[in-house]
Design an enzyme around this catalytic site. Structure first.
Site: not given
Length: 484
Positions: A235, A269
Site C-alpha cells: 500500500e 493514507c
C-alpha cells in the site's frame, strides 16, 4: 543503532536499539518456518481472540510507550489499540465462518466423463514478511492487519519494525507472543539491511508493505533479485480525490474537509489531498476560514516532516488559499491548502496530483462540471474517491470515471477512517497499491496469504476435512455448482 525520537521535543525517546544482523534475521525466519506446521493444525480462532484480549489488557502500557515515540496522544492511541484488537477478533470470526477456504466440489460424472475434482485454499507454504508503517504504530505495525490476517491464514510472520517506533514494536511483539502457542510465530527484525535480508530470504513466501512509493519500489526491486518470485502486497501513495458537484449540500462541507485533512496531522493514507469544487466565492471563503482555524502539530519523524516541507515547496507555485495555525513540537507543521483552476491543474499533471503526505491539499475550481471527467480520468489510482452531491443523476459520468480510479467510493462523506469489516476494501490501482484486487483491511485481507489446491480423484481418507463428503467443519461450499 536505531534511535526513536519524541516528536514534541526532538530528543531521543529512550536508549537506541541495535540493528538486526544477517545471521539474526536468518535465525528468526527459520524459527518462524519451523513453527508453521503446528500452527496450521492449531485452533487459530481461539488464539486470535486471546491475542485481542492481551492487547486490550495492555492498553495502558501500549499507548504510553507509543505516545513517547509518536506524539499521537492518548485518545488516538487507545482507539488504535482497540482497532488492532478488533482486527484479530474479526479474523477469528473469519476462521469460524470458514468461507475463506472457498471449498468447491465437482463430483465425477459419466456423461460426459469427468473426474472428481475438489478445490480449497491453503496457507502459503512459508513465512510472511511484513513491513510496518510509521503512521499507525498499532493498526498497521507489529499488531496490525497484515500480522493478524497472515496468522489467521496459518502463516508465521516476521515483521520489519519501523525505525520511528522501535520500543512500541518490541512491546507489541511481546504482548502478542504471550498469547501465541509458540513465540517464534511472530518474529521481529530492525534496520534497513535487515529488511532487505528478510525480503530475499528463501523461506519468505510473500511480503506485505505499507509506506511510501519509493519504499515500495525498493522492496519490489529486492523481490526482483530473488531466484523465485513471490507476491508483494504494497500500500503506497494516494491523493484520494473528493469531487463536490453543484447540487452538494454546503452546510458543514468546509468543516468536514478541514477536519479530515488535519486528522492525525494529515498523516493518513486516506487524507483528502485533492478537492474539486464549483468556482463559488462563498464556498471558497468557507473553505479558507475552516482551514485557517485548523491547528497543526508534530509529525511522526523528522524525515516525514522534511518530506512534507518538500511537498509544500513543490506546490508553492499555486495560489495559497489558506494556512492554519502553527502546531507545537520539534517536528510540527502547519496545515496549508492551495488553489488553482481546472485548466491550470490539468496542464500541471501529473506533478500537481502527487501526494504531499501531511495536512496539505489542492483545491481545484471548475466552472462546467462536464469538464471534470476528462481531467479526473488522468489521475493516478487512489485508495478512495469521494462525491458530494444531493442528485445521484448528476454524478453518473464522474462516478464512472472514479470507479476506475479507486478501491473505495464514498458518497457525501470523508475518506479518513477505514472500518475493519467484512465488506471493506483498502486498496486501489497503482500507486495506491501493487495489487488492486487485494485489500489490506477487512476480512478479505486473508486472501493474500492463501493459495488454492485442486484434488483430482483423491482418496477420501486423504482429503482435508473441508472437502470431505460429510463436511465435518460445516464450512460453506459450492457442490456441483450449488452454494451450500
Amino acid at each position: 543503532m536505531i534511535h526513536s525520537y519524541d516528536p514534541r521535543t526532538g530528543e531521543p525517546a529512550g536508549a537506541p536499539f541495535a540493528a538486526t544482523t544477517d545471521g539474526e534475521v536468518d535465525a528468526v525466519v527459520l524459527a518462524a518456518r519451523a513453527a508453521a506446521p503446528a500452527w496450521r493444525a492449531a485452533e487459530r480462532a481461539t488464539v486470535l481472540d486471546a491475542v485481542a484480549t492481551a492487547l486490550e489488557e495492555s492498553v495502558e502500557e501500549l499507548w504510553r510507550t507509543a505516545d513517547a515515540e509518536t506524539a499521537l496522544g492518548e485518545v488516538r492511541l487507545r482507539g488504535e489499540v482497540a482497532r488492532a484488537a478488533g482486527q484479530f477478533r474479526l479474523f477469528a470470526q473469519v476462521l469460524r465462518d470458514g468461507g475463506h477456504v472457498e471449498a468447491v466440489i465437482d463430483h465425477a460424472t459419466a456423461e460426459p466423463p469427468m473426474p472428481d475434482l475438489r478445490r480449497m485454499n491453503h496457507p502459503l507454504p512459508g513465512v510472511v514478511g511484513v513491513f510496518a508503517a510509521s503512521n499507525f504504530p498499532f493498526a498497521f505495525s507489529v499488531a496490525g492487519g497484515d500480522t493478524a490476517s497472515a496468522l489467521a491464514a496459518g502463516c508465521p510472520v516476521v515483521v520489519k519494525a519501523h525505525d520511528g517506533h522501535p520500543r512500541t514494536s518490541e512491546l507489541s511483539q511481546k504482548i502478542i507472543q504471550s498469547a501465541l502457542p509458540d513465540p517464534a510465530l511472530l518474529g521481529l527484525v530492525r534496520g534497513l539491511d535487515a529488511g532487505g535480508r528478510l525480503v530475499r530470504h528463501p523461506a519468505v513466501a510473500a511480503v506485505g508493505f505499507t509506506g511510501s512509493i519509493p519504499g515500495g519500489k525498493a522492496v519490489q526491486a529486492l523481490i526482483g533479485e530473488r531466484p523465485d518470485p513471490i507476491p508483494f502486497y504494497g500500500e503506497l501513495g494516494s491523493v484520494n480525490p473528493v469531487v463536490v458537484l453543484p447540487s452538494a449540500g454546503r452546510d458543514g462541507l468546509a468543516r468536514g474537509f478541514a477536519a479530515s485533512l488535519t486528522l492525525g496531522v494529515g498523516q493518513f493514507c486516506t487524507n483528502p489531498g485533492l478537492l474539486f469544487v464549483p468556482d463559488d466565492v462563498e464556498l471558497l471563503t468557507s473553505l479558507s476560514e475552516a482551514v485557517a482555524a485548523a491547528v497543526g502539530g508534530p509529525m511522526l519523524t523528522e524525515r516525514i516532516r522534511d518530506g512534507f516541507l518538500h511537498g509544500l515547496a513543490r506546490l508553492g507555485k499555486l495560489t495559497s488559499l489558506a494556512e492554519g495555525r502553527a502546531g507545537e513540537g520539534a517536528f510540527a507543521v502547519t496545515p496549508q491548502v492551495f488553489a488553482t483552476d481546472l485548466a491550470t491543474f490539468a496542464e500541471g499533471l501529473p506533478g500537481l496530483a502527487e501526494e504531499c503526505f501531511g495536512p496539505a491539499a489542492v483545491v481545484v475550481t471548475y466552472g462546467d462540471p462536464a469538464e471534470l471527467p476528462a481531467v479526473l480520468d488522468r489521475l493516478e489510482g487512489s485508495l478512495t474517491a469521494t462525491i458530494h452531491a444531493t442528485d445521484p443523476g448528476e454524478a453518473g459520468e464522474v462516478a464512472e470515471v472514479l470507479l476506475r480510479k479507486a478501491g473505495r467510493l464514498i458518497w457525501n462523506g470523508w475518506p479518513t477512517g477505514v472500518a475493519v469489516r467484512w465488506a471493506m476494501h483498502h486498496g486501489g490501482p497503482w500507486p495506491a497499491s501493487t495489487a488492486a484486487a487485494h485489500t489490506s483491511v477487512g476480512a478479505a485481507a486473508i486472501r493474500r496469504w492463501l493459495v488454492p489446491t485442486a484434488y483430482q480423484d483423491w482418496p477420501a481418507e486423504l482429503l482435508p476435512p473441508e472437502l470431505r463428503e460429510d463436511n465435518p467443519l460445516g464450512v460453506p461450499r459450492r457442490v456441483d455448482g450449488v452454494l451450500t
